[in-house]
Design a protein around this motif. Structure first.
Motif, mmCIF file in Angstrom:
data_model
loop_
_atom_site.group_PDB
_atom_site.id
_atom_site.type_symbol
_atom_site.label_atom_id
_atom_site.label_comp_id
_atom_site.label_asym_id
_atom_site.label_seq_id
_atom_site.Cartn_x
_atom_site.Cartn_y
_atom_site.Cartn_z
ATOM 1 N N GLY A 121 -38.053 -25.464 32.007
ATOM 2 C CA GLY A 121 -37.642 -26.775 31.473
ATOM 3 C C GLY A 121 -36.228 -26.690 30.589
ATOM 4 N N GLY A 122 -35.869 -25.427 30.713
ATOM 5 C CA GLY A 122 -34.480 -25.304 29.720
ATOM 6 C C GLY A 122 -34.851 -24.984 28.325
ATOM 7 N N ASN A 123 -35.901 -24.266 28.021
ATOM 8 C CA ASN A 123 -36.168 -24.295 26.486
ATOM 9 C C ASN A 123 -36.426 -22.570 26.250
ATOM 10 O OD1 ASN A 123 -37.235 -27.207 26.078
ATOM 11 N ND2 ASN A 123 -38.380 -26.598 27.918
ATOM 12 N N PHE A 124 -36.145 -22.485 24.929
ATOM 13 C CA PHE A 124 -36.848 -21.195 24.233
ATOM 14 C C PHE A 124 -38.127 -21.199 24.112
ATOM 15 C CE2 PHE A 124 -32.586 -19.710 21.782
ATOM 16 C CZ PHE A 124 -31.932 -19.883 22.746
ATOM 17 N N CYS A 125 -38.736 -20.057 23.952
ATOM 18 C CA CYS A 125 -40.102 -20.198 23.853
ATOM 19 C C CYS A 125 -40.637 -19.392 22.547
ATOM 20 C CB CYS A 125 -40.870 -19.185 24.980
ATOM 21 S SG CYS A 125 -40.878 -19.996 26.601
ATOM 22 N N ASP A 126 -41.436 -20.221 21.624
ATOM 23 C CA ASP A 126 -41.949 -19.572 20.520
ATOM 24 C C ASP A 126 -43.034 -18.985 20.480
ATOM 25 O OD1 ASP A 126 -42.457 -19.211 17.782
ATOM 26 O OD2 ASP A 126 -42.124 -21.323 16.939
ATOM 27 N N ALA A 127 -43.119 -17.701 20.507
ATOM 28 C CA ALA A 127 -44.384 -16.970 20.939
ATOM 29 C C ALA A 127 -44.911 -16.086 20.098
ATOM 30 C CB ALA A 127 -44.087 -16.480 22.312
ATOM 31 N N TYR A 128 -46.151 -15.629 20.223
ATOM 32 C CA TYR A 128 -46.571 -14.504 19.671
ATOM 33 C C TYR A 128 -46.744 -12.953 20.441
ATOM 34 C CZ TYR A 128 -47.449 -17.682 15.868
ATOM 35 O OH TYR A 128 -47.249 -18.430 14.559
ATOM 36 N N TRP A 129 -46.665 -12.059 19.911
ATOM 37 C CA TRP A 129 -46.425 -10.988 20.686
ATOM 38 C C TRP A 129 -47.016 -9.607 20.104
ATOM 39 C CZ3 TRP A 129 -41.921 -7.371 19.867
ATOM 40 C CH2 TRP A 129 -41.789 -6.312 20.788
ATOM 41 N N CYS A 130 -47.544 -8.811 20.984
ATOM 42 C CA CYS A 130 -48.385 -7.628 20.379
ATOM 43 C C CYS A 130 -47.517 -6.569 19.989
ATOM 44 C CB CYS A 130 -49.289 -7.346 21.380
ATOM 45 S SG CYS A 130 -48.642 -6.307 23.185
ATOM 46 N N GLY A 131 -46.148 -6.736 20.261
ATOM 47 C CA GLY A 131 -45.122 -5.576 20.089
ATOM 48 C C GLY A 131 -44.976 -4.579 21.355
ATOM 49 N N ASP A 132 -45.702 -4.526 22.136
ATOM 50 C CA ASP A 132 -45.815 -3.582 23.362
ATOM 51 C C ASP A 132 -44.916 -3.690 24.115
ATOM 52 O OD1 ASP A 132 -46.375 -1.733 25.606
ATOM 53 O OD2 ASP A 132 -48.624 -2.081 25.153
#
Length: 480
Positions: free
Chosen positions: A422-433
């Motif tokens: 949809g033409g967006n940035f994703c604000d996400a949580y990530w484990c760092g892996d």
């Protein structure tokens, strides 16, 4: 003439062919042209004038932070790159090498600088002896060569222009602090000069600069929802100090390695301006970087010489007020001229015809909104200056609203795919892996951009990819 009046319509539709629209704008607004060597680009005067404006605004800010300019050779001994293993590995695919002079093979190959940490480190090892020599803050405005496989004007070319700051300190805290300080300078330049909202933060290990301990990035959202890395700063630790034996005699009488930072912005900022502010009519330039902040167009001057005289007078007054002005008195129709300057993104158009002259007014058109109105002829300069400030703020606010509305919180890969498409940035949580980063790139052609400024809740969430406990809150996006 009717065909010429429709000149702007010759650029592709921004809504249906964004890539071609971008190329058309670059070429037809006369910002640049293709060089004879594949992947190179020629700056035309109008495009280079924008870079000169960016340079002036950035250079002033750098000097306010105690930075001074120098210049280093673009030819670097290949052995210099070999001294910092991670650095050479990171740049090896892009390095152009000089092997011969005439028919004579060089005893040592030379590389065309992809960046200057190594040659500057070599010189710093000669110049720094004592704690009294620190801090040392140098910057150079230069060209660099990186043999890119895929190129696009301003965004990625085999040779480009930039500035690279290289600073040296006695402690790691000072060096890392400098990287963060210059990141804020870049954010200020983006906001106040380019009218460009940006996201700033630390990069992941995968995305950091080759040879750095930490990299901090500035990401800008383009109108198609992709990210453009618009500037980076790096905390180099003592990696290059050890590689080039840069030591100083400290106050306690012992020799210690220095700690360094480096930082850079480049001509890809021009690409950011095009893609963040441009529209179906072409460029839309923020007033601080516009080569011409207003164009004066006399209408009917051939039949009414008083109009031409008034236009010349107005140009003189506006120039005297410190504004960047051009007068278009060419033998072309008004429609042709309107399209010509709209395509080139001039912030204000000032029209002056016989009726305007009789009424003691000029007709003004804003490039950012298309709004058209009249202003009194007398005392016009301060009104134009105020309008230009208003346009800069409006352009920033408009771009900020677009960015804010296209950042989508996601908690699963399905949500991420929908958001990215949809033409967006994703604000996400990530484990760092790293494996999760790689998986996201493989699945969606998206990469981590920068860490979110608010990490306080990261540990309470799960990784968007693997579902394990998160360590970071981070933005993912497709990028140029």
């Amino acid at each position: 003439m009717a065909g010429k009046d429709r000149f702007v319509n010759q650029i592709a539709d921004i809504n249906t062919d964004y890539t071609q629209w971008y190329t058309d704008v670059c070429l037809k607004s006369e910002l640049c042209d293709y060089g004879p060597v594949k992947g190179t680009m020629v700056f035309r005067p109008y495009g280079y004038a924008i870079w000169e404006r960016i340079q002036a605004e950035a250079d002033r800010r750098f000097k306010a932070h105690g930075v001074v300019n120098a210049y280093f050779p673009m030819l670097i001994p290949q052995s210099f790159l070999m001294r910092e293993a991670e650095h050479v590995e990171g740049f090896a695919p892009e390095v152009a090498t000089v092997t011969h002079v005439g028919n004579t093979e060089l005893g040592e190959k030379l590389v065309l600088r992809p960046t200057s940490e190594t040659i500057i480190g070599n010189m710093y090892s000669k110049w720094i002896d004592s704690y009294r020599d620190l801090p040392l803050k140098l910057n150079q405005w230069a060209n660099v060569v990186r043999w890119e496989k895929t190129t696009r004007p301003f965004l990625r070319t085999s040779e480009f222009l930039w500035q690279e700051g290289h600073t040296v300190f006695a402690t790691p805290e000072e060096a890392n602090g400098d990287a963060l300080e210059m990141l804020e300078v870049y954010r200020e330049i983006a906001r106040d000069v380019l009218a460009l909202p940006v996201l700033t933060g630390k990069k992941s290990e995968k995305e950091k600069f080759a040879g750095a301990v930490a990299t901090y990035g500035m990401e800008a959202m383009m109108k198609d929802g992709k990210s453009l890395q618009s500037g980076t700063t790096h905390y180099l630790g003592d990696n290059f100090a050890k590689a080039f034996d840069i030591k100083f005699l400290d106050k306690d009488g012992t020799h210690k390695y220095v700690f360094q930072a480096s930082w850079g912005i480049s001509t890809r900022l021009i690409g950011a301006i095009i893609m963040a502010h441009g529209d179906e009519r072409g460029l839309c330039l923020p007033p601080p970087v516009a080569p011409y902040q207003a164009v004066i167009i006399p209408i009917g001057a051939t039949k009414n010489p008083a109009v031409g005289e008034a236009a010349e007078k107005l140009k003189t007054e506006l120039l005297a007020a410190g504004l960047r002005i051009t007068l278009d008195d060419r033998d072309q129709s008004p429609g042709f001229k309107f399209n010509h300057w709209e395509l080139r993104g001039v912030p204000l158009r000032v029209e002056l015809g016989g009726r305007d002259l009789e009424a003691g007014v000029v007709t003004v058109c804003r490039r950012d909104t298309g709004e058209k109105f009249t202003l009194p002829f007398d005392g016009l300069a301060p009104r134009i200056a105020a309008l230009l400030d208003e346009i800069t703020v409006h352009m920033y606010d408009k771009a900020k609203a677009h960015t804010d509305s296209h950042i989508v919180p996601v908690s699963s890969l399905d949500e991420m795919g929908t958001a990215l498409d949809g033409g967006n940035f994703c604000d996400a949580y990530w484990c760092g892996d790293r494996a999760c980063e790689d998986a996201i790139k493989e699945k969606f052609a998206a990469t981590s951009r920068v860490m979110h400024e608010d990490q306080s809740q990261a540990g309470k969430h799960k990784c968007v990819c693997c579902g394990k406990k998160a360590k970071h809150r981070i933005y993912f996006a497709r990028a140029y």
